[in-house]
Scaffold this motif. Structure first.
Motif, mmCIF file in Angstrom:
data_model
loop_
_atom_site.group_PDB
_atom_site.id
_atom_site.type_symbol
_atom_site.label_atom_id
_atom_site.label_comp_id
_atom_site.label_asym_id
_atom_site.label_seq_id
_atom_site.Cartn_x
_atom_site.Cartn_y
_atom_site.Cartn_z
ATOM 1 N N LEU A 110 3.823 -5.016 -3.625
ATOM 2 C CA LEU A 110 4.426 -5.448 -4.887
ATOM 3 C C LEU A 110 4.881 -4.286 -5.783
ATOM 4 O O LEU A 110 5.991 -4.336 -6.319
ATOM 5 N N PRO A 111 4.098 -3.224 -5.964
ATOM 6 C CA PRO A 111 4.631 -2.107 -6.752
ATOM 7 C C PRO A 111 5.829 -1.437 -6.089
ATOM 8 O O PRO A 111 6.746 -0.975 -6.781
ATOM 9 N N ALA A 112 5.835 -1.403 -4.762
ATOM 10 C CA ALA A 112 6.983 -0.808 -4.065
ATOM 11 C C ALA A 112 8.243 -1.625 -4.329
ATOM 12 O O ALA A 112 9.315 -1.062 -4.564
ATOM 13 N N LEU A 113 8.129 -2.931 -4.322
ATOM 14 C CA LEU A 113 9.299 -3.765 -4.590
ATOM 15 C C LEU A 113 9.744 -3.668 -6.045
ATOM 16 O O LEU A 113 10.943 -3.708 -6.339
ATOM 17 N N ALA A 114 8.811 -3.535 -6.963
ATOM 18 C CA ALA A 114 9.188 -3.334 -8.368
ATOM 19 C C ALA A 114 9.886 -1.987 -8.542
ATOM 20 O O ALA A 114 10.858 -1.870 -9.294
ATOM 21 N N PHE A 115 9.432 -0.985 -7.838
ATOM 22 C CA PHE A 115 10.058 0.325 -7.867
ATOM 23 C C PHE A 115 11.463 0.255 -7.269
ATOM 24 O O PHE A 115 12.384 0.911 -7.744
ATOM 25 N N VAL A 116 11.645 -0.558 -6.228
ATOM 26 C CA VAL A 116 12.956 -0.702 -5.587
ATOM 27 C C VAL A 116 13.977 -1.282 -6.554
ATOM 28 O O VAL A 116 15.128 -0.859 -6.581
ATOM 29 N N PHE A 170 19.506 2.962 -2.602
ATOM 30 C CA PHE A 170 18.078 2.922 -2.273
ATOM 31 C C PHE A 170 17.642 1.471 -2.301
ATOM 32 O O PHE A 170 17.569 0.860 -3.356
ATOM 33 N N GLY A 171 17.367 0.887 -1.136
ATOM 34 C CA GLY A 171 17.069 -0.539 -1.071
ATOM 35 C C GLY A 171 15.644 -0.840 -0.643
ATOM 36 O O GLY A 171 14.758 0.015 -0.670
ATOM 37 N N ASP A 172 15.461 -2.090 -0.221
ATOM 38 C CA ASP A 172 14.138 -2.575 0.175
ATOM 39 C C ASP A 172 13.590 -1.834 1.390
ATOM 40 O O ASP A 172 12.421 -1.462 1.429
ATOM 41 N N ASN A 173 14.426 -1.651 2.398
ATOM 42 C CA ASN A 173 13.955 -1.004 3.627
ATOM 43 C C ASN A 173 13.468 0.412 3.366
ATOM 44 O O ASN A 173 12.453 0.844 3.918
ATOM 45 N N GLU A 174 14.192 1.155 2.568
ATOM 46 C CA GLU A 174 13.798 2.533 2.272
ATOM 47 C C GLU A 174 12.470 2.580 1.517
ATOM 48 O O GLU A 174 11.634 3.446 1.764
ATOM 49 N N ALA A 175 12.276 1.659 0.588
ATOM 50 C CA ALA A 175 11.028 1.643 -0.186
ATOM 51 C C ALA A 175 9.836 1.282 0.694
ATOM 52 O O ALA A 175 8.781 1.901 0.601
ATOM 53 N N LEU A 176 9.999 0.284 1.539
ATOM 54 C CA LEU A 176 8.905 -0.100 2.430
ATOM 55 C C LEU A 176 8.611 1.005 3.428
ATOM 56 O O LEU A 176 7.452 1.290 3.736
ATOM 57 N N TYR A 177 9.649 1.648 3.941
ATOM 58 C CA TYR A 177 9.451 2.757 4.877
ATOM 59 C C TYR A 177 8.729 3.920 4.203
ATOM 60 O O TYR A 177 7.800 4.491 4.768
ATOM 61 N N SER A 178 9.133 4.246 2.990
ATOM 62 C CA SER A 178 8.492 5.375 2.301
ATOM 63 C C SER A 178 7.035 5.052 1.944
ATOM 64 O O SER A 178 6.166 5.923 2.022
ATOM 65 N N SER A 179 6.741 3.802 1.594
ATOM 66 C CA SER A 179 5.358 3.419 1.312
ATOM 67 C C SER A 179 4.489 3.491 2.567
ATOM 68 O O SER A 179 3.365 3.992 2.526
ATOM 69 N N ALA A 180 5.026 3.009 3.676
ATOM 70 C CA ALA A 180 4.267 3.062 4.935
ATOM 71 C C ALA A 180 4.072 4.499 5.391
ATOM 72 O O ALA A 180 2.992 4.874 5.858
ATOM 73 N N LEU A 181 5.091 5.317 5.243
ATOM 74 C CA LEU A 181 4.981 6.720 5.629
ATOM 75 C C LEU A 181 3.962 7.451 4.766
ATOM 76 O O LEU A 181 3.160 8.244 5.276
#
Length: 106
Positions: free
Chosen positions: A66-72, A83-94
């Motif tokens: 949820l914070p990653a999506l708010a940041f997106v 900078f979209g959803d995929n990049e934010a989820l990838y950066s959070s997982a990384l």
């Protein structure tokens, strides 16, 4: 009688030359932690696979998502869609994987 400090194979006491300087041995502490905990990693992973951990896994997933999506949303507006959803989820997982590796946890 010998104390724990006398038997500590991971300490820097008693070393001579360049080996006595911690700054010249980067990553040595992580190596020692992994070496000490290696016999316990399998037990840690098998103990974690119980029914009680399922709720915790789902909760932690959403707590991190949820914070990653708010940041997106903010970054999507500021970068005009670069900078979209995929990049934010990838950066959070990384970031989570890097933290796990640096923390020497399974």
């Amino acid at each position: 009688m010998a104390t724990f400090e006398d038997k500590d194979p991971f300490g820097y006491d008693g070393l001579t030359g360049w080996r006595s300087y911690r700054i010249l041995r980067p990553g040595r502490g992580m190596y020692q932690v992994i070496r000490r905990r290696l016999p316990y990693y399998k037990a840690d992973l098998t103990d974690a696979l119980t029914y009680r951990t399922a709720a915790s896994i789902v909760r932690m997933y959403f707590i991190n998502l949820l914070p990653a999506l708010a940041f997106v949303l903010d970054m999507y507006r500021r970068t005009e869609g670069q900078f979209g959803d995929n990049e934010a989820l990838y950066s959070s997982a990384l970031a989570a994987m890097v933290f796990s590796i640096i923390g020497a946890s399974p």
